[in-house]
Design a protein around this motif. Structure first.
Motif, PDB file in Angstrom:
ATOM      1  N   GLY A   1     -15.120  16.606  -1.875  1.00 45.41           N
ATOM      2  CA  GLY A   1     -15.056  15.954  -0.578  1.00 45.41           C
ATOM      3  C   GLY A   1     -15.814  14.805  -0.543  1.00 45.41           C
ATOM      4  N   ARG A   2     -16.016  14.469  -1.956  1.00 46.09           N
ATOM      5  CA  ARG A   2     -16.310  12.564  -2.147  1.00 46.09           C
ATOM      6  C   ARG A   2     -14.819  12.009  -2.682  1.00 46.09           C
ATOM      7  N   VAL A   3     -14.795  10.196  -2.114  1.00 45.73           N
ATOM      8  CA  VAL A   3     -14.154  10.182  -3.055  1.00 45.73           C
ATOM      9  C   VAL A   3     -14.203   9.204  -4.311  1.00 45.73           C
ATOM     10  N   ILE A   4     -13.180   9.235  -5.328  1.00 44.13           N
ATOM     11  CA  ILE A   4     -13.657   9.112  -6.221  1.00 44.13           C
ATOM     12  C   ILE A   4     -13.251   8.295  -7.399  1.00 44.13           C
ATOM     13  N   GLY A   5     -12.423   7.333  -5.996  1.00 41.75           N
ATOM     14  CA  GLY A   5     -11.472   5.975  -6.878  1.00 41.75           C
ATOM     15  C   GLY A   5     -10.715   5.624  -5.303  1.00 41.75           C
ATOM     16  N   MET A   6     -10.232   4.339  -5.265  1.00 37.44           N
ATOM     17  CA  MET A   6     -10.309   3.419  -4.083  1.00 37.44           C
ATOM     18  C   MET A   6      -9.140   1.925  -4.732  1.00 37.44           C
ATOM     19  N   ARG A   7      -7.996   1.805  -4.001  1.00 37.06           N
ATOM     20  CA  ARG A   7      -7.883   0.999  -4.405  1.00 37.06           C
ATOM     21  C   ARG A   7      -7.077   0.114  -3.007  1.00 37.06           C
ATOM     22  N   ARG A   8      -7.294  -0.984  -2.468  1.00 36.47           N
ATOM     23  CA  ARG A   8      -6.712  -1.907  -1.152  1.00 36.47           C
ATOM     24  C   ARG A   8      -5.563  -2.499  -2.176  1.00 36.47           C
ATOM     25  N   VAL A   9      -4.661  -2.143  -1.904  1.00 35.41           N
ATOM     26  CA  VAL A   9      -2.724  -3.289  -2.820  1.00 35.41           C
ATOM     27  C   VAL A   9      -2.564  -4.309  -1.148  1.00 35.41           C
ATOM     28  N   PRO A  10      -3.098  -5.104  -1.694  1.00 39.15           N
ATOM     29  CA  PRO A  10      -2.412  -6.030  -0.139  1.00 39.15           C
ATOM     30  C   PRO A  10      -1.379  -6.929  -0.389  1.00 39.15           C
ATOM     31  N   VAL A  11      -0.609  -6.612   0.792  1.00 38.97           N
ATOM     32  CA  VAL A  11       0.875  -7.735   1.022  1.00 38.97           C
ATOM     33  C   VAL A  11       1.445  -8.640   1.762  1.00 38.97           C
ATOM     34  N   THR A  12       1.310  -9.364   1.350  1.00 30.61           N
ATOM     35  CA  THR A  12       1.361 -10.833   2.581  1.00 30.61           C
ATOM     36  C   THR A  12       3.078 -10.883   2.512  1.00 30.61           C
ATOM     37  N   ILE A  13       3.455 -10.961   4.130  1.00 33.71           N
ATOM     38  CA  ILE A  13       5.277 -10.749   4.531  1.00 33.71           C
ATOM     39  C   ILE A  13       5.357 -11.878   4.754  1.00 33.71           C
ATOM     40  N   ILE A  14       6.437 -12.467   4.169  1.00 37.90           N
ATOM     41  CA  ILE A  14       7.408 -13.785   4.959  1.00 37.90           C
ATOM     42  C   ILE A  14       7.764 -13.905   5.301  1.00 37.90           C
ATOM     43  N   SER A  15       8.621 -14.506   6.038  1.00 37.03           N
ATOM     44  CA  SER A  15       9.803 -14.959   6.632  1.00 37.03           C
ATOM     45  C   SER A  15      11.288 -14.803   5.449  1.00 37.03           C
ATOM     46  N   ASN A  16      11.489 -14.338   6.149  1.00 38.31           N
ATOM     47  CA  ASN A  16      12.736 -14.629   4.874  1.00 38.31           C
ATOM     48  C   ASN A  16      14.531 -15.209   5.227  1.00 38.31           C
ATOM     49  N   SER A  17      15.218 -15.828   4.548  1.00 37.94           N
ATOM     50  CA  SER A  17      16.242 -16.510   5.244  1.00 37.94           C
ATOM     51  C   SER A  17      17.677 -15.984   5.865  1.00 37.94           C
ATOM     52  N   ILE A  18      17.703 -14.199   5.834  1.00 33.40           N
ATOM     53  CA  ILE A  18      18.795 -13.884   6.492  1.00 33.40           C
ATOM     54  C   ILE A  18      18.802 -14.376   8.132  1.00 33.40           C
TER      55      ILE A  18
END
Length: 460
Positions: free
Chosen positions: A430-447
């Motif tokens: 019932g407790r949080v023993i670990g956490m990570r925020r994984v940032p994802v930065t999305i950019i335009s593509n050339s397709i």
């Protein structure tokens, strides 16, 4: 003050908070206003021509109460209520038109408006008992009830009961009088929190849902019972209100919730499902209490994510460092998740990253894996949640989703530019023993020709 007060609401307009995430953006509010103002101008002229009587309009519902929330899920609509008032100086039954006549005029007028290629209307639904509905682009619709108005008396036109005694103006006046100007702002936030919880936890396709006015009135009824000197942040006040409402409904032998300006009207229209509402309200109260008793901000935020799901933000590293670390320091550092991200480009070439994914071309596939999963204590539960952030997510009302349990998250697709997060939390007992925020930065593509409909989303 509760540990997550700053995650509920903040004076910093740039900070991600629950209230910010559930509230329509200013551009969305302005867009809606432009739509309904144009529609109102048209209806007043057209309905006067059709009926031969003066016609006025009045915005009502959540927009008028300033308690509107964004649609809980992508694909759901914003809802605006715009009343139209036909005025003749006699009883409604003595006019030239019946209730069904007025409803048909409104339906016909909306259909004519929708057929005009110069508007952004996309269609009109079949009429309902008390209103007609016109749909617009941008996930938005307007419900238009018709009223007879004679002086200060207003009667609602229904399909089966003629003119009925319902007046939205009087209950709005009651709401305004229930609070002073300062406390009303806070009360509106409480209503928004309650409405988003209901939108997330009730499925309108399979069960009755608590109406916006029911939740609004329940908050206002409970507010005077709270000693405001004993609660501080929004988390404490919301918990106190939920507990007060749950207790009151549980102790009541009746399923009726009286309209404060018309005690004969029951605002509960859930029927037998009202017992389900009571049960889920008690579950919400239990979650609130657990969150307030949590040892640290991370654990508290994780518990608040039960009722509010991906709308509730997680604290950033700076907030965790600033928090009281008398116990949380050991808890948060008990297990440090290491996340491997496999990026599958639109060209099918792939590569791997660790704990963050910058400069990801839109249209790419994303796979997340907890690489040190085997080192987590026995019995640990790993939870993945995608949280979208920024104007693009707000414009689409695509603020995130739950992404599964276990070593590997469900496959994601990178869509639309912006910075988003894949949050992984590890729970034990019932407790949080670990956490990570994984940032994802999305950019335009050339397709060339790529058309994206999602920001950062599960493959369906």
């Amino acid at each position: 003050m509760g540990k997550c007060a700053s995650l509920f609401c903040s004076s910093d307009g740039d900070k991600e908070t629950l209230h910010k995430r559930i509230t329509p953006s200013q551009s969305q509010v302005e867009s809606q206003k432009e739509y309904w103002n144009d529609l109102a101008d048209y209806l007043r002229v057209d309905l006067k021509s059709r009926s031969g009587y003066p016609v006025t309009s009045w915005i009502q519902g959540s927009y008028k109460f300033a308690t509107q929330i964004r649609p809980a899920r992508k694909g759901f609509d914003y809802d605006i209520d715009l009343g139209v008032y036909f005025a003749w100086e006699s009883k409604p039954e003595d006019g030239a038109h019946s209730a069904t006549d007025l409803k048909q005029m409104v339906q016909d007028s909306l259909s004519a408006y929708a057929q005009d290629s110069n508007t952004d209307a996309t269609g009109v639904s079949d009429p309902k008992e008390f209103c007609s509905r016109i749909r617009f682009t941008d996930d938005f619709h307007v419900d238009v009830p018709a009223y007879h108005e004679w002086g200060d008396v207003r009667r609602l036109a229904s399909a089966s009961e003629g003119f009925v005694d319902r007046d939205p103006y009087t209950i709005w006046e009651w709401w305004i009088a229930a609070f002073d100007d300062v406390e009303r702002i806070r009360a509106r936030r409480m209503v928004r929190y309650m409405k988003m919880w209901a939108a997330l936890k009730f499925d309108p396709k399979s069960e009755s849902t608590p109406s916006s006015i029911l939740l609004t009135v329940l908050i206002a009824y409970a507010y005077p019972s709270i000693d405001l000197a004993t609660v501080s942040g929004d988390d404490e006040l919301f918990s106190a209100l939920v507990t007060a409402i749950s207790t009151s409904l549980s102790e009541s032998n009746s399923d009726e919730v009286a309209n404060p300006v018309d005690p004969e009207e029951n605002l509960n229209r859930m029927g037998n499902d009202f017992s389900v509402f009571r049960t889920r309200l008690q579950e919400l109260s239990d979650a609130c209490n657990r969150a307030l008793l949590a040892d640290d901000i991370v654990s508290a935020a994780s518990i608040w994510s039960e009722p509010f799901e991906f709308y509730f933000p997680l604290p950033d590293e700076e907030e965790v460092r600033k928090a009281d670390t008398s116990t949380s320091g050991a808890i948060v550092s008990a297990f440090v998740p290491e996340v491997e991200i496999t990026v599958i480009l639109p060209t099918k070439r792939s590569y791997k990253l660790r704990n963050g994914a910058p400069n990801i071309p839109k249209g790419s596939g994303l796979e997340f894996r907890l690489v040190n999963y085997g080192l987590a204590p026995a019995g640990s539960l790993v939870r993945w949640t995608a949280r979208n952030v920024g104007p693009a997510a707000e414009a689409l009302n695509d603020m995130g989703h739950f992404n599964g349990f276990g070593e590997v998250a469900l496959h994601e697709t990178a869509e639309y530019k912006g910075k988003h997060f894949m949050d992984v939390s590890v729970h034990l007992g019932g407790r949080v023993i670990g956490m990570r925020r994984v940032p994802v930065t999305i950019i335009s593509n050339s397709i060339a020709g790529t058309k994206s409909k999602r920001l950062f989303s599960k493959r369906r």
